[in-house]
Each structure stands twice: as C-alpha cells, then as structure tokens.
Design an enzyme around this catalytic site. Structure first.
Site, short mmCIF file in Angstrom:
data_model
loop_
_atom_site.label_atom_id
_atom_site.label_comp_id
_atom_site.label_asym_id
_atom_site.label_seq_id
_atom_site.Cartn_x
_atom_site.Cartn_y
_atom_site.Cartn_z
N LYS A 39 0.83 -1.19 0.00
CA LYS A 39 0.00 0.00 0.00
C LYS A 39 0.87 1.25 0.00
CE LYS A 39 -3.93 -2.06 2.43
NZ LYS A 39 -3.74 -3.33 1.81
N HIS A 66 -4.07 1.72 4.71
CA HIS A 66 -3.42 2.97 4.27
C HIS A 66 -3.24 3.96 5.43
CE1 HIS A 66 -4.72 1.37 0.35
NE2 HIS A 66 -3.65 2.01 -0.10
N SER A 107 -7.38 3.43 -2.19
CA SER A 107 -7.54 3.28 -0.75
C SER A 107 -9.01 3.39 -0.42
CB SER A 107 -6.77 4.38 -0.02
OG SER A 107 -7.20 4.51 1.31
N GLY A 109 -10.25 4.07 2.50
CA GLY A 109 -10.42 5.20 3.42
C GLY A 109 -10.12 6.56 2.81
#
Length: 138
Positions: A39, A66, A107, A109
């Site tokens: 990531k 992340h 990601s 989030g």
C-alpha cells in the site's frame, strides 16, 4: 513604534520563504519499500502557516491499511513544523531486479490517489526505472 519599509518587508518575506523551502527540502520525495506489492499514500506537505508545499509518496509492506502509513508519517512531519494532507492511496508493485514499478488500485479510506502525480514523484528518485500506472484494482 518603527514602521517597516517595503524593502524590509520583502527581505523578511524572502527569509521566511527560504526557511519554508529549507523545511520542505528536509522531507524525502519518496520513501517506499525496495521490493514487493504494498500500500502507498500520496501526501501534500505544507509548512505550517505557509503556502509552499510539495507532494510526497510513502509506501510499505508493513501497513495493513493505508491509514497506518499516515499515522506513522504525520507525527514525524509535525515535529518539523509541517502539516500533511493525504491526497489518496493505492498500491505499488516494486521490482528492483527488473527496475519496474507499477502503481494501481485505491484506498478505501482515502480514495484513489492521482497515480499520474505519484508516478512523477517516483521518477524523481527512480529515474532509470520503467514506471507505469493504471486504474486496475489488482
């Protein structure tokens, strides 16, 4: 009380700008693991109270999510008097043997980083690599 002339104000601003640039120059453009799939996040770093900024890339296999990367990087930057804002994330596939990097994914989030910006940052450090990006999730 003494009033500052235009040239004094310009000199003070010039010193402040050079100090800001110096602070930003202390932050590496890229810090990613040397191999593997992991990531990454794209961050905009700004001097607190200033307008100068730069984008940086951070990525590691040790991050399960992340936000784990952000939670590690943010306090380090705050100690330098810098603020950071996550612009999104994704994944990096780094093969140092073949000198290839692929940027992809997103990601959950933070959303998808602008991979083209990420690639431009990566090219400043890995200028002899073949670096590509795609909107593929895998």
């Amino acid at each position: 009380m003494r009033r500052l002339t235009g040239s004094c104000v310009r000199a003070a601003l010039s010193v402040s700008r050079s100090k800001m640039a110096e602070l930003l120059s202390q932050v590496a453009d890229v810090d990613i693991d040397p191999d593997g799939v992991f990531k990454y996040i794209l961050l905009r770093v700004t001097v607190k109270g200033g307008s100068q900024s730069k984008n940086i890339v951070r990525g590691t296999k040790t991050a399960e999510f992340h936000n784990h990367i952000f939670e590690k990087v943010n306090p380090e930057l705050e100690k330098l008097g810098l603020e950071c804002n996550c612009l999104g994330g994704g994944k990096i596939e780094h093969n140092s043997q073949e000198k290839k990097i692929k940027v992809f994914g997103l990601s959950t989030g933070y959303g998808k980083a602008d991979h083209s910006v990420t690639v431009e940052r990566l090219k400043t450090v890995y200028n002899d690599y073949d670096i590509t990006w795609s909107d593929d999730k895998k």
